[in-house]
Design a protein around this motif. Structure first.
Motif, PDB file in Angstrom:
ATOM      1  N   VAL A  19       0.865  -1.176   0.000  1.00  0.00           N
ATOM      2  CA  VAL A  19       0.000   0.000   0.000  1.00  0.00           C
ATOM      3  C   VAL A  19       0.900   1.223   0.000  1.00  0.00           C
ATOM      4  O   VAL A  19       1.810   1.337   0.824  1.00  0.00           O
ATOM      5  CB  VAL A  19      -0.910   0.010   1.253  1.00  0.00           C
ATOM      6  CG1 VAL A  19      -1.716   1.284   1.325  1.00  0.00           C
ATOM      7  CG2 VAL A  19      -1.802  -1.206   1.277  1.00  0.00           C
ATOM      8  N   THR A  20       0.668   2.123  -0.919  1.00  0.00           N
ATOM      9  CA  THR A  20       1.438   3.362  -0.977  1.00  0.00           C
ATOM     10  C   THR A  20       0.604   4.478  -0.364  1.00  0.00           C
ATOM     11  O   THR A  20      -0.542   4.699  -0.772  1.00  0.00           O
ATOM     12  CB  THR A  20       1.795   3.713  -2.437  1.00  0.00           C
ATOM     13  OG1 THR A  20       2.526   2.612  -2.995  1.00  0.00           O
ATOM     14  CG2 THR A  20       2.640   4.973  -2.502  1.00  0.00           C
ATOM     15  N   LEU A  21       1.161   5.151   0.616  1.00  0.00           N
ATOM     16  CA  LEU A  21       0.455   6.241   1.277  1.00  0.00           C
ATOM     17  C   LEU A  21       0.727   7.546   0.535  1.00  0.00           C
ATOM     18  O   LEU A  21       1.880   7.850   0.228  1.00  0.00           O
ATOM     19  CB  LEU A  21       0.900   6.354   2.730  1.00  0.00           C
ATOM     20  CG  LEU A  21       0.719   5.101   3.579  1.00  0.00           C
ATOM     21  CD1 LEU A  21       1.246   5.327   4.982  1.00  0.00           C
ATOM     22  CD2 LEU A  21      -0.734   4.690   3.621  1.00  0.00           C
ATOM     23  N   PRO A  22      -0.309   8.322   0.265  1.00  0.00           N
ATOM     24  CA  PRO A  22      -0.127   9.544  -0.517  1.00  0.00           C
ATOM     25  C   PRO A  22       0.597  10.661   0.229  1.00  0.00           C
ATOM     26  O   PRO A  22       1.168  11.541  -0.391  1.00  0.00           O
ATOM     27  CB  PRO A  22      -1.547   9.959  -0.876  1.00  0.00           C
ATOM     28  CG  PRO A  22      -2.413   9.296   0.129  1.00  0.00           C
ATOM     29  CD  PRO A  22      -1.706   8.051   0.558  1.00  0.00           C
ATOM     30  N   GLY A  23       0.578  10.648   1.542  1.00  0.00           N
ATOM     31  CA  GLY A  23       1.254  11.710   2.280  1.00  0.00           C
ATOM     32  C   GLY A  23       1.024  11.558   3.765  1.00  0.00           C
ATOM     33  O   GLY A  23       0.437  10.589   4.229  1.00  0.00           O
ATOM     34  N   SER A  24       1.491  12.535   4.533  1.00  0.00           N
ATOM     35  CA  SER A  24       1.327  12.460   5.983  1.00  0.00           C
ATOM     36  C   SER A  24      -0.146  12.634   6.347  1.00  0.00           C
ATOM     37  O   SER A  24      -0.927  13.229   5.607  1.00  0.00           O
ATOM     38  CB  SER A  24       2.184  13.526   6.654  1.00  0.00           C
ATOM     39  OG  SER A  24       1.731  14.805   6.276  1.00  0.00           O
TER      40      SER A  24
ATOM     41  N   PRO B  36      -3.167  -6.823  12.755  1.00  0.00           N
ATOM     42  CA  PRO B  36      -2.364  -6.806  11.525  1.00  0.00           C
ATOM     43  C   PRO B  36      -0.873  -6.634  11.804  1.00  0.00           C
ATOM     44  O   PRO B  36      -0.477  -6.087  12.820  1.00  0.00           O
ATOM     45  CB  PRO B  36      -2.920  -5.602  10.753  1.00  0.00           C
ATOM     46  CG  PRO B  36      -3.604  -4.761  11.769  1.00  0.00           C
ATOM     47  CD  PRO B  36      -4.027  -5.670  12.878  1.00  0.00           C
ATOM     48  N   VAL B  37      -0.089  -7.143  10.888  1.00  0.00           N
ATOM     49  CA  VAL B  37       1.360  -6.987  10.939  1.00  0.00           C
ATOM     50  C   VAL B  37       1.717  -5.946   9.880  1.00  0.00           C
ATOM     51  O   VAL B  37       1.344  -6.077   8.721  1.00  0.00           O
ATOM     52  CB  VAL B  37       2.074  -8.313  10.627  1.00  0.00           C
ATOM     53  CG1 VAL B  37       3.574  -8.115  10.548  1.00  0.00           C
ATOM     54  CG2 VAL B  37       1.725  -9.360  11.669  1.00  0.00           C
ATOM     55  N   TRP B  38       2.414  -4.907  10.301  1.00  0.00           N
ATOM     56  CA  TRP B  38       2.779  -3.828   9.392  1.00  0.00           C
ATOM     57  C   TRP B  38       4.275  -3.873   9.152  1.00  0.00           C
ATOM     58  O   TRP B  38       5.058  -4.011  10.069  1.00  0.00           O
ATOM     59  CB  TRP B  38       2.426  -2.466  10.005  1.00  0.00           C
ATOM     60  CG  TRP B  38       0.969  -2.314  10.355  1.00  0.00           C
ATOM     61  CD1 TRP B  38       0.403  -2.508  11.570  1.00  0.00           C
ATOM     62  CD2 TRP B  38      -0.081  -1.951   9.481  1.00  0.00           C
ATOM     63  NE1 TRP B  38      -0.943  -2.289  11.514  1.00  0.00           N
ATOM     64  CE2 TRP B  38      -1.283  -1.937  10.233  1.00  0.00           C
ATOM     65  CE3 TRP B  38      -0.157  -1.637   8.136  1.00  0.00           C
ATOM     66  CZ2 TRP B  38      -2.506  -1.623   9.689  1.00  0.00           C
ATOM     67  CZ3 TRP B  38      -1.390  -1.324   7.595  1.00  0.00           C
ATOM     68  CH2 TRP B  38      -2.547  -1.316   8.373  1.00  0.00           C
ATOM     69  N   ALA B  39       4.666  -3.729   7.897  1.00  0.00           N
ATOM     70  CA  ALA B  39       6.066  -3.576   7.530  1.00  0.00           C
ATOM     71  C   ALA B  39       6.163  -2.235   6.814  1.00  0.00           C
ATOM     72  O   ALA B  39       5.592  -2.062   5.743  1.00  0.00           O
ATOM     73  CB  ALA B  39       6.530  -4.715   6.630  1.00  0.00           C
ATOM     74  N   LEU B  40       6.840  -1.275   7.429  1.00  0.00           N
ATOM     75  CA  LEU B  40       6.906   0.068   6.878  1.00  0.00           C
ATOM     76  C   LEU B  40       8.268   0.348   6.266  1.00  0.00           C
ATOM     77  O   LEU B  40       9.303   0.012   6.844  1.00  0.00           O
ATOM     78  CB  LEU B  40       6.631   1.099   7.984  1.00  0.00           C
ATOM     79  CG  LEU B  40       5.300   0.962   8.709  1.00  0.00           C
ATOM     80  CD1 LEU B  40       5.214   1.961   9.852  1.00  0.00           C
ATOM     81  CD2 LEU B  40       4.141   1.153   7.760  1.00  0.00           C
ATOM     82  N   THR B  41       8.244   0.944   5.105  1.00  0.00           N
ATOM     83  CA  THR B  41       9.482   1.407   4.480  1.00  0.00           C
ATOM     84  C   THR B  41       9.260   2.848   4.046  1.00  0.00           C
ATOM     85  O   THR B  41       8.118   3.262   3.823  1.00  0.00           O
ATOM     86  CB  THR B  41       9.871   0.553   3.247  1.00  0.00           C
ATOM     87  OG1 THR B  41       8.802   0.583   2.312  1.00  0.00           O
ATOM     88  CG2 THR B  41      10.147  -0.884   3.638  1.00  0.00           C
ATOM     89  N   GLY B  42      10.298   3.597   3.935  1.00  0.00           N
ATOM     90  CA  GLY B  42      10.120   4.990   3.549  1.00  0.00           C
ATOM     91  C   GLY B  42      11.385   5.592   3.002  1.00  0.00           C
ATOM     92  O   GLY B  42      12.454   4.992   3.021  1.00  0.00           O
ATOM     93  N   THR B  43      11.228   6.771   2.496  1.00  0.00           N
ATOM     94  CA  THR B  43      12.362   7.540   2.003  1.00  0.00           C
ATOM     95  C   THR B  43      12.295   8.926   2.606  1.00  0.00           C
ATOM     96  O   THR B  43      11.233   9.390   3.025  1.00  0.00           O
ATOM     97  CB  THR B  43      12.333   7.658   0.466  1.00  0.00           C
ATOM     98  OG1 THR B  43      11.106   8.260   0.074  1.00  0.00           O
ATOM     99  CG2 THR B  43      12.477   6.303  -0.196  1.00  0.00           C
ATOM    100  N   SER B  44      13.413   9.582   2.678  1.00  0.00           N
ATOM    101  CA  SER B  44      13.411  10.932   3.207  1.00  0.00           C
ATOM    102  C   SER B  44      14.137  11.828   2.216  1.00  0.00           C
ATOM    103  O   SER B  44      14.952  11.377   1.417  1.00  0.00           O
ATOM    104  CB  SER B  44      14.061  10.939   4.582  1.00  0.00           C
ATOM    105  OG  SER B  44      15.354  11.426   4.569  1.00  0.00           O
ATOM    106  N   GLY B  45      13.819  13.060   2.303  1.00  0.00           N
ATOM    107  CA  GLY B  45      14.563  13.947   1.421  1.00  0.00           C
ATOM    108  C   GLY B  45      13.766  14.956   0.725  1.00  0.00           C
ATOM    109  O   GLY B  45      12.829  15.448   0.600  1.00  0.00           O
TER     110      GLY B  45
END
Length: 160
Positions: free
Chosen positions: A132-137, A151-160
């Motif tokens: 699932v891609t989140l559109p923003g904060s 549910p089990v959540w696996a979160l990945t992200g990028t910064s910048g």
């Protein structure tokens, strides 16, 4: 003795590695919901309320050890992880909470029968899901359905 192609995976390691054969694998039972009962003075009956929690599941596996693998190899395999996958339901896993019993018995000259009793989490989890891609904060996620879940959540992200 005829064996099917049934396998069990514990911690990502297949029962084939320790030469365990399963004639049949059980179906995961549904977990029983926990309830609280309250006695109400003057009422004609008690009030029972679902707590939203579920009992652990008990599952027994019957396996046959064939070939030169030792019972200690089986014990080490059983202690090798907490994630259980049955080949009859390869798209889900559950968590092993407790190894309740391991009862080996001689079964003729060529095989040993092993009864393995497990206590499992009441929840099953999919092996893989679509990301699932989140559109923003500020985005809110909800689980869909009418059954309590964890549910089990696996979160990945990028910064910048």
């Amino acid at each position: 003795m005829m064996f099917g192609m049934n396998t069990v995976s514990i911690g990502g390691v297949s029962s084939d590695t320790v030469r365990l054969r399963f004639d049949k694998l059980p179906i995961y039972p549904a977990a029983a919901q926990k309830y609280s009962t309250y006695e109400i003075p003057g009422a004609g009956e008690n009030m029972t309320v679902a707590s939203g929690d579920y009992e652990d599941i008990e599952l027994t596996l019957t396996a046959y050890l064939v070939g030169s693998t030792t019972i200690n190899d089986v014990y080490n395999w059983l202690r090798g992880g907490t994630q259980l996958i049955l080949s009859t339901q390869p798209d889900v896993y559950t968590e092993i909470k407790e190894m309740a019993q391991v009862s080996p018995a001689r079964e003729g000259w060529s095989a040993n029968r092993i009864e393995i009793g497990l206590k499992l989490s009441p929840f099953k989890y999919r092996i893989s899901n679509n990301p699932v891609t989140l559109p923003g904060s500020g985005t809110e996620l909800q689980t869909v359905g009418n059954i309590f879940s964890k549910p089990v959540w696996a979160l990945t992200g990028t910064s910048g």
